[in-house]
Scaffold this active site. Structure first.
Site, PDB file in Angstrom:
ATOM      1  N   HIS A  21       0.867  -1.185   0.000  1.00  0.00           N
ATOM      2  CA  HIS A  21       0.000   0.000   0.000  1.00  0.00           C
ATOM      3  C   HIS A  21       0.896   1.225   0.000  1.00  0.00           C
ATOM      4  O   HIS A  21       1.258   1.768   1.034  1.00  0.00           O
ATOM      5  CB  HIS A  21      -0.910  -0.030   1.232  1.00  0.00           C
ATOM      6  CG  HIS A  21      -1.920   1.070   1.282  1.00  0.00           C
ATOM      7  ND1 HIS A  21      -3.068   1.002   2.046  1.00  0.00           N
ATOM      8  CD2 HIS A  21      -1.977   2.284   0.667  1.00  0.00           C
ATOM      9  CE1 HIS A  21      -3.767   2.119   1.905  1.00  0.00           C
ATOM     10  NE2 HIS A  21      -3.109   2.918   1.078  1.00  0.00           N
ATOM     11  N   GLU A 204     -11.228   3.294   6.309  1.00  0.00           N
ATOM     12  CA  GLU A 204     -10.301   4.246   6.935  1.00  0.00           C
ATOM     13  C   GLU A 204     -11.151   5.376   7.492  1.00  0.00           C
ATOM     14  O   GLU A 204     -11.412   5.457   8.686  1.00  0.00           O
ATOM     15  CB  GLU A 204      -9.285   4.762   5.922  1.00  0.00           C
ATOM     16  CG  GLU A 204      -8.329   5.793   6.504  1.00  0.00           C
ATOM     17  CD  GLU A 204      -7.521   6.522   5.437  1.00  0.00           C
ATOM     18  OE1 GLU A 204      -6.487   7.103   5.809  1.00  0.00           O
ATOM     19  OE2 GLU A 204      -7.920   6.541   4.252  1.00  0.00           O
ATOM     20  N   ASP A 282       1.863   3.998   2.818  1.00  0.00           N
ATOM     21  CA  ASP A 282       0.832   4.843   2.214  1.00  0.00           C
ATOM     22  C   ASP A 282       1.445   5.976   1.385  1.00  0.00           C
ATOM     23  O   ASP A 282       1.740   5.795   0.213  1.00  0.00           O
ATOM     24  CB  ASP A 282      -0.101   5.379   3.297  1.00  0.00           C
ATOM     25  CG  ASP A 282      -1.478   5.767   2.782  1.00  0.00           C
ATOM     26  OD1 ASP A 282      -1.708   5.687   1.577  1.00  0.00           O
ATOM     27  OD2 ASP A 282      -2.328   6.148   3.600  1.00  0.00           O
ATOM     28  N   ASP A 283       1.604   7.154   1.984  1.00  0.00           N
ATOM     29  CA  ASP A 283       2.193   8.324   1.314  1.00  0.00           C
ATOM     30  C   ASP A 283       3.326   8.837   2.202  1.00  0.00           C
ATOM     31  O   ASP A 283       3.158   9.810   2.949  1.00  0.00           O
ATOM     32  CB  ASP A 283       1.137   9.417   1.112  1.00  0.00           C
ATOM     33  CG  ASP A 283      -0.021   8.949   0.248  1.00  0.00           C
ATOM     34  OD1 ASP A 283       0.115   8.994  -0.989  1.00  0.00           O
ATOM     35  OD2 ASP A 283      -1.041   8.524   0.812  1.00  0.00           O
TER      36      ASP A 283
END
Length: 340
Positions: A21, A204, A282-283
């Site tokens: 992810h 989420e 994620d980011d």
């Protein structure tokens, strides 16, 4: 032979890991953002790199996305996308992340007039170079932006047709609230027809019902995030029964106020209930850490032991789209690390 007496921190750093992810546009570091803005004469509302970092304080998912799309605006030509991908893959080498399945958001770029040919060439050039230089394994997941229409997603899938041999799966990301998975049922059915694997962000910001929809309406192979599944006992049983992977992103969850503090995170609860939990970044540029940083944050704030860490690393390969042969190779590598 087993590796003995590793500290928790050294075990995290030494274990081979997969990341499932990861949004490649979310690896855009402030230094590269500012350099590309200068290269293309893009005006940003920041004067210095420190100004960019100060902006990385988010109230919710949408406040992050506003900055995320602004940052992506500096990505213009093939070399920009190559450099973005190359910088991330070099980070993987440093952290012993031996396999990655990266999401990219074509609509973020095509809406700015940048063709698939531009970003796909940059991405795949970097991926091929990393594979050649140190054996880096990587796959691409094409994500649809859920705040846009079903028609737009279909158009994106059509535009991607020449590049589908380079793409392993489709995904669903962006603003979760008000954009339930079932909005894209027909698009995902078409992707399945085309032989693509399927993943989707759910649970989420969105409720457990979104996870049910991702399972039933989109027929996904993984749930991205999924931390709100604990609110629904029947859902938890379903996820355990299916061994449906959850690609959990701890630092992201804290930065976006899903949890107030890492010691409140429910990853260990999910894991101990028998769910197929994985750890991801994620980011990472926006959320304060790459993959190993997420593992270290969990170890610092939750009663996670070395066996938990080995299980999480093993899950990352079990949940991947690698061949069974390659999964077995890495699982055997992990088993050679003594967790005692």
């Amino acid at each position: 032979m087993p590796v003995h007496n590793l500290s928790t921190a050294n075990l995290i750093n030494s274990l081979p890991k997969a990341e499932l992810h990861l949004h490649i546009e979310g690896t855009l570091e402030p230094e590269l953002m500012m350099a590309l803005a200068a290269k293309h004469q893009v005006t940003l509302p920041y004067s210095t790199i420190d100004d960019v970092r100060l902006a990385y304080n988010f109230d919710n998912l949408q406040s992050f996305l506003d900055l995320y799309y602004l940052g992506a605006s500096v990505l213009r030509d093939e070399d920009d996308f190559y450099r973005l991908m190359w910088d991330y893959l070099c980070k993987c080498k440093e952290e012993n992340v031996v396999h990655v399945e990266m999401m990219f958001d074509p609509q973020t770029h095509t809406e700015r007039g940048i063709d698939f040919a531009v970003f796909m060439a940059g991405f795949t050039r970097a991926m091929a170079q990393a594979e050649k230089e140190w054996g880096q394994s990587s796959l691409l997941i094409m994500s649809f932006l859920r705040h846009l229409s079903e028609r737009n997603a279909f158009d994106t899938l059509t535009a991607a047709a020449p590049y589908l041999p380079m793409i392993t799966a489709v995904g669903l990301d962006s603003s979760e609230l008000g954009n339930p998975p079932e909005k894209f049922t027909r698009v995902f059915a078409k992707a399945k027809e085309l032989g693509l694997m399927r993943v989707a962000h759910a649970g989420e910001e969105g409720p457990p019902e979104y996870i049910w929809s991702a399972l039933h309406d989109l027929d996904v192979h993984r749930i991205d995030h999924g931390v709100r599944s604990v609110e629904d006992g029947a859902l938890m049983k379903e996820l355990v029964s299916r061994q449906m992977p959850l690609t959990v992103c701890p630092l992201s969850n804290i930065k976006l106020c899903v949890f107030d503090h890492m010691n409140e995170h429910n990853l260990l609860t999910l894991l101990e209930h028998g769910l197929m939990v994985t750890v991801n970044a994620d980011d990472p540029s926006y959320f304060g850490g790459y993959l190993n940083d997420n593992y270290h944050a969990l170890a610092a704030h939750l009663p996670i032991n070395k066996q938990h860490i080995k299980t999480l690393a093993s899950n990352s390969f079990k949940a991947s789209f690698l061949s069974e042969e390659k999964k077995s190779h890495w699982l055997n590598q992990i088993s050679n690390f003594d967790a005692d």
